[in-house]
Design a protein around this motif. Structure first.
Motif, PDB file in Angstrom:
ATOM      1  N   ILE A   1     -23.055  44.431  14.841  1.00  8.91           N
ATOM      2  CA  ILE A   1     -21.950  45.038  15.582  1.00  8.91           C
ATOM      3  C   ILE A   1     -22.550  45.899  16.682  1.00  8.91           C
ATOM      4  O   ILE A   1     -23.423  46.715  16.422  1.00  8.91           O
ATOM      5  CB  ILE A   1     -21.078  45.928  14.660  1.00  8.91           C
ATOM      6  N   SER A   2     -22.111  45.715  17.911  1.00  5.61           N
ATOM      7  CA  SER A   2     -22.700  46.535  18.972  1.00  5.61           C
ATOM      8  C   SER A   2     -21.673  47.356  19.750  1.00  5.61           C
ATOM      9  O   SER A   2     -22.025  48.005  20.722  1.00  5.61           O
ATOM     10  CB  SER A   2     -23.513  45.665  19.928  1.00  5.61           C
ATOM     11  N   SER A   3     -20.420  47.336  19.322  1.00  3.49           N
ATOM     12  CA  SER A   3     -19.456  48.257  19.939  1.00  3.49           C
ATOM     13  C   SER A   3     -18.260  48.438  19.026  1.00  3.49           C
ATOM     14  O   SER A   3     -17.977  47.602  18.165  1.00  3.49           O
ATOM     15  CB  SER A   3     -18.986  47.741  21.303  1.00  3.49           C
ATOM     16  N   ARG A   4     -17.555  49.542  19.224  1.00  8.33           N
ATOM     17  CA  ARG A   4     -16.403  49.859  18.381  1.00  8.33           C
ATOM     18  C   ARG A   4     -15.296  48.823  18.537  1.00  8.33           C
ATOM     19  O   ARG A   4     -14.524  48.589  17.585  1.00  8.33           O
ATOM     20  CB  ARG A   4     -15.891  51.256  18.787  1.00  8.33           C
ATOM     21  N   ASP A   5     -15.207  48.200  19.710  1.00  7.61           N
ATOM     22  CA  ASP A   5     -14.193  47.165  19.942  1.00  7.61           C
ATOM     23  C   ASP A   5     -14.207  46.099  18.852  1.00  7.61           C
ATOM     24  O   ASP A   5     -13.163  45.597  18.451  1.00  7.61           O
ATOM     25  CB  ASP A   5     -14.451  46.445  21.283  1.00  7.61           C
ATOM     26  N   GLU A   6     -15.408  45.741  18.428  1.00  4.26           N
ATOM     27  CA  GLU A   6     -15.496  44.695  17.410  1.00  4.26           C
ATOM     28  C   GLU A   6     -14.859  45.151  16.107  1.00  4.26           C
ATOM     29  O   GLU A   6     -14.233  44.352  15.406  1.00  4.26           O
ATOM     30  CB  GLU A   6     -16.962  44.317  17.179  1.00  4.26           C
ATOM     31  N   VAL A   7     -15.004  46.448  15.796  1.00  5.66           N
ATOM     32  CA  VAL A   7     -14.396  46.969  14.573  1.00  5.66           C
ATOM     33  C   VAL A   7     -12.876  47.005  14.722  1.00  5.66           C
ATOM     34  O   VAL A   7     -12.139  46.681  13.785  1.00  5.66           O
ATOM     35  CB  VAL A   7     -14.944  48.379  14.245  1.00  5.66           C
ATOM     36  N   THR A   8     -12.411  47.373  15.912  1.00  3.62           N
ATOM     37  CA  THR A   8     -10.967  47.382  16.150  1.00  3.62           C
ATOM     38  C   THR A   8     -10.377  45.998  15.916  1.00  3.62           C
ATOM     39  O   THR A   8      -9.312  45.849  15.302  1.00  3.62           O
ATOM     40  CB  THR A   8     -10.679  47.855  17.590  1.00  3.62           C
ATOM     41  N   LYS A   9     -11.084  44.980  16.398  1.00  2.63           N
ATOM     42  CA  LYS A   9     -10.593  43.614  16.191  1.00  2.63           C
ATOM     43  C   LYS A   9     -10.540  43.253  14.711  1.00  2.63           C
ATOM     44  O   LYS A   9      -9.613  42.591  14.255  1.00  2.63           O
ATOM     45  CB  LYS A   9     -11.488  42.630  16.952  1.00  2.63           C
ATOM     46  N   MET A  10     -11.567  43.682  13.954  1.00  3.46           N
ATOM     47  CA  MET A  10     -11.571  43.402  12.508  1.00  3.46           C
ATOM     48  C   MET A  10     -10.355  44.058  11.844  1.00  3.46           C
ATOM     49  O   MET A  10      -9.714  43.475  10.975  1.00  3.46           O
ATOM     50  CB  MET A  10     -12.841  43.982  11.868  1.00  3.46           C
ATOM     51  N   ILE A  11     -10.081  45.299  12.246  1.00  4.11           N
ATOM     52  CA  ILE A  11      -8.954  46.030  11.654  1.00  4.11           C
ATOM     53  C   ILE A  11      -7.640  45.345  11.995  1.00  4.11           C
ATOM     54  O   ILE A  11      -6.779  45.130  11.130  1.00  4.11           O
ATOM     55  CB  ILE A  11      -8.958  47.500  12.141  1.00  4.11           C
ATOM     56  N   LEU A  12      -7.470  44.960  13.264  1.00  2.00           N
ATOM     57  CA  LEU A  12      -6.218  44.309  13.655  1.00  2.00           C
ATOM     58  C   LEU A  12      -6.053  42.982  12.924  1.00  2.00           C
ATOM     59  O   LEU A  12      -4.948  42.630  12.488  1.00  2.00           O
ATOM     60  CB  LEU A  12      -6.203  44.068  15.172  1.00  2.00           C
ATOM     61  N   SER A  13      -7.149  42.259  12.775  1.00  2.00           N
ATOM     62  CA  SER A  13      -7.086  40.973  12.084  1.00  2.00           C
ATOM     63  C   SER A  13      -6.661  41.168  10.631  1.00  2.00           C
ATOM     64  O   SER A  13      -5.760  40.478  10.134  1.00  2.00           O
ATOM     65  CB  SER A  13      -8.448  40.293  12.168  1.00  2.00           C
ATOM     66  N   ALA A  14      -7.275  42.132   9.964  1.00  2.00           N
ATOM     67  CA  ALA A  14      -6.943  42.387   8.568  1.00  2.00           C
ATOM     68  C   ALA A  14      -5.516  42.906   8.432  1.00  2.00           C
ATOM     69  O   ALA A  14      -4.790  42.543   7.499  1.00  2.00           O
ATOM     70  CB  ALA A  14      -7.933  43.402   7.982  1.00  2.00           C
ATOM     71  N   LYS A  15      -5.107  43.754   9.349  1.00  2.00           N
ATOM     72  CA  LYS A  15      -3.754  44.324   9.304  1.00  2.00           C
ATOM     73  C   LYS A  15      -2.690  43.226   9.303  1.00  2.00           C
ATOM     74  O   LYS A  15      -1.741  43.253   8.509  1.00  2.00           O
ATOM     75  CB  LYS A  15      -3.546  45.264  10.497  1.00  2.00           C
ATOM     76  N   VAL A  16      -2.833  42.247  10.194  1.00  2.18           N
ATOM     77  CA  VAL A  16      -1.844  41.174  10.265  1.00  2.18           C
ATOM     78  C   VAL A  16      -1.930  40.290   9.025  1.00  2.18           C
ATOM     79  O   VAL A  16      -0.909  39.953   8.422  1.00  2.18           O
ATOM     80  CB  VAL A  16      -2.054  40.340  11.549  1.00  2.18           C
TER      81      VAL A  16
END
Lengths: 149, 149, 149, 149, 149, 149, 149, 149, 149, 149
Positions: free
Chosen positions: E2-17
């Motif tokens: 992981i090299s930026s927080r954006d990638e974590v945000t995407k993981m969270i949004l993916s899991a949320k849905v």
């Protein structure tokens, strides 16, 4: 009331066209290169008192305008980030096409740093050529290295 | 599958760093100036078959990449209209500060027209100077006049 | 295949978070200021061979990545012309609000020229203050005068 | 009829050049730092009644102009998002090259938050140096932490 | 890697849905307001170790992602300077239509300074209304005065 | 000859400074909230005949100016897409940092739709606080759902 | 892992071309207008569970994709502020040429306010015409008045 | 001396407010739709001699202004690429949200081509509705197909 | 005092409308093509002394204006990077849609280089056509090859 | 999975270089002009079933890619509003320098309206010239008049 150097530049341009003055003659008059002189008249450089007064006489400027010629101006002569005038655009295109090339070659020769645009001079000359005369421009800028601290 | 010259430029840059190749050596190898050679390797110019194959060997490129070096590329090496890299920005600043000056002086000498960015060459040299070495750049471009019709 | 310094910056950032490394410790390790070191690790400065190898060990980088740390990078760390991050924006705001002030005062003291961003250093320190600690930043840049020619 | 602070700024600049007034003298006169005083005269800060009247006398301003000096102005002194003046640009370049570095180091020392551009002061001084005098700038801004709620 | 927080945000949004998680429930779980919690999950704020681990469990994140949640992110959630999403645009429109009004009224009440966006909280509530329910938003920011120096 | 509402706004601002009028008093005079009144005087809202005539007396406006106050204006009070004034910028920053958060939370509560910026009111108040007074702003906008068709 | 609605839009477009599906048929299948249905499939609107599942079958989408169709998307379908596609540009041109006309006529009829883009429907039909068929578009939006407070 | 149509537009707007003229009445007077008439008066369309003279009488224009009304104007009525006025913005938002939808549906019905913005008419009407009156707009544009050659 | 060619262009446009002069007649008068003549009158080209004096008589210009017609102007006739006028936009659209096509075909025929916009002429003619008359434009530009050095 | 025409364009470009295919030969093969054919292959135009299948064979495309060639694409071939490639820029420069000229001359000949970019054809030819060959381009577009309603 003059409140910016731009207004003085307009006065100079107006007088230049009206009187048919040439930049090369202006430069000779005040004893500087034609490049520096023109840049100064166009509002990019600062003149000392004597030079400013000579310009005042040449272009018929008021004392107030002459005072402004001695004040460091707000620099930048382009109306838009990408210039629209074809002659000036060609220079922008050179930076665009050759920008990374210039960067690579200066770094290869000098290491990390820049070519100064302040400790800098420019000389523009006609180069006669049977296939069509050329514009020959010599740019000389001090190399300024980044130093670690 | 390669679908743009950019991909070849990346391959060249990658090999250059990995193998520690110098642009000046590449230029000597293919018999062109270092300015043209570098510009070509950075995706701005087109090589002929023989030159492309020599570059292919130097940088270890595939045949497909070598074919792309012979195709006229989509030019322009800046990421943004106003460059962010300090070295390249200084050149943009020169155009910004001196743009109208260059325009005035070329027109005064040659009349209406432009200095070509196509029929053009550039030479970058180190100029030794006790006060700090300088970057010396000679630009030569054919003057192209606007003609009435 | 690494084809730009950005990729190395991402590797460093990834390792930094995973291993919980601090910039101050990195700086101490390679014997440079924390400002220069951080800027270098973030892809803005160039390291020499020894420093690059030390960084390689600290962050677990490949030899190819270590080679890239010694190559002058394409500089500029903002994603947009006007930064969106609040901390960085405050600095842009300072330039916006105080830009003409800084210009006037430097010119009043030194005449026409600039404060170098190359022959430059920066020092960021915590300043204890009972009303709330302050960030204290000292910037030091050589004055470079425009000279007539 | 004056309808914006800009008009007052122009009056001040016009008088300053005409009368050859120095910012340092203005500051001494009204008892504030030269940085704040200059920023205020350039339309970025607000003066109290007494200061405004002193400025009115110094620059020969009308009562209406003096009233405007006491009104909070619309701030921002740059003409374009990316400044074109070389001196001001160097500051923008610092934010561009060092922006992420400053962010990392302040967060490492203080945690999440910003360095205030409001509870802030700036001091610009000449630093004598045999290799060429330097501009020394001290910035001091309160750290403001983001707090969870 | 992981090299930026954006990638974590995407993981969270993916899991949320995928898991049908609600922001209000996430907020309750970690004991913060729904506004701060959501902003943090969307990559704008920093969590402490315990909160990050709770989020890791809720969204099924790796240890590396959990580490990134504790690192101050590069802030700014808009893709373009002027937002294109209608809901977010309405807020931009408020700033556009009411911007000078807010400025005038805060200055009239408090003098020169700003309303902090750091020492700040936001509360969004449904307001029942027979003519159609309303969104009620309370913003509270500390006033920070400019001080003369 | 008045040909746009901007000219009337300038007359009002000029009179306001000259006569030292306060927005709160203007609002009281015409019986509207200070937020709406100020927005209207700054050229964003429309007044009815009686209100316009009252404003005309307060600010000493011509009949033509009073007529313009009753015409729906071209709205938008920012000079640039991203505001440069620090106070107004903080609001833009809130939209930037919290934009996606606001979107998520309103959708979670109400479903797809927007918070109206037309059927909308705003109330700005001082909130006394021993740690420093706060600006308290209440925004109330009708929720408008997207409906399928 | 799907982390944005864009990815689902791409899946739908890919399946549409591969299977030769028509938007009109999709609309008939889920019982909505072709305008809403297409906008939804292109990532601008939200479907309910049943509709999303029908779309899932039609386009062969995964359960995760079907879940995303029920989430309010980040709206805005243009790549650039000014569209480059000729068909879409003509609409932008209408707004550009007729924008102030539409504003004047709606205000003349309704007073200050807007035509809603949320409580809104659109109907696109072929209009047979011997001089060349025409595209006939009916737009219907609720008028929302600004109200004083 | 009038040197652009903009100046005539300003004269018309000024007279319209001063005399309280309505666009619908102007249209009736010259026998054209209110949409075309308003667009023409706002500087987007060209009037013939007789219409221009009628407008000259209505608005009290000079002969020179009447001559300009018969000259094809430089079109485009927006100040910025993205409009800031809320009413006009809603139309831009429609293009943004529905742009790709409109494109898909016109292509599905007609094949490749555009809906003309030149061979075009617009009709704006009030639609009474118990839940709040609506703005009803009918757009009719000739379909122009791309043809192979 | 005239300080830019723009002012002369405005004088010409003003006189043209007032006197009902046609470009084709102006061209005939001075013996140049209508394309060059119009471009010159609109401030894009330079006239010689005799032509400028003829134009001066035709349009009733002052001697100062006539002098400016002989000075190389700052070129570029668009107000914005992307033109808003529908007629001019269509030309921009051609460059946008066909730009890469033109590039490919010229390179396929000529190799690397450009079509000159300086050694260039343009001829615009009406082409009668029973299905609707056409605008026929012939562009002729010298091919300028990039040459290796 | 192909989700946009861009991907097909890349496949075609990749195959073209690899196989050394010429646009003129492709055009001959499918029986259309080289201009239309190239524009279509570069993703700007739509092919019918038979043409698409022929292209599929020539470039070795999958059935899915062939299907995409028959779908109306999202048009626009420039990466930036102002093109950076020198050849394409020259065309933009023509629009910039001659834009108002073209507008004036077409209006003088045809009245208000535009030259269609849809009912349009282009023919690019080499013109032999002893002073250097020229690129000769003929553009033909239907004139579309604005009509009053």
């Amino acid at each position: 009331m003059i409140s910016s150097r731009d207004e003085v530049t307009k006065m100079i341009l107006s007088a230049k066209v009206l009187k048919g003055i040439k930049w090369a003659d202006v430069a000779r008059e005040i004893g500087l290169s034609k490049e520096w002189t023109t840049a100064g008249c166009l509002g990019q450089m600062t003149f000392d008192k004597k030079q400013a007064e000579q310009l005042g006489k040449l272009f018929g400027l008021s004392d107030e305008a002459v005072a402004w010629l001695q004040v460091v101006p707000q620099k930048g002569s382009l109306d838009t980030a990408v210039p629209t005038d074809p002659l000036i655009y060609r220079w922008y295109e050179l930076v665009n096409v050759y920008g990374t090339t210039i960067k690579e070659l200066i770094h290869e020769e000098f290491g990390d740093g820049i070519m100064s645009a302040i400790d800098f001079s420019m000389d523009i000359q006609r180069e006669n050529d049977p296939k069509g005369d050329r514009v020959n421009v010599v740019l000389s800028g001090k190399f300024l290295p980044y130093k670690q601290y």
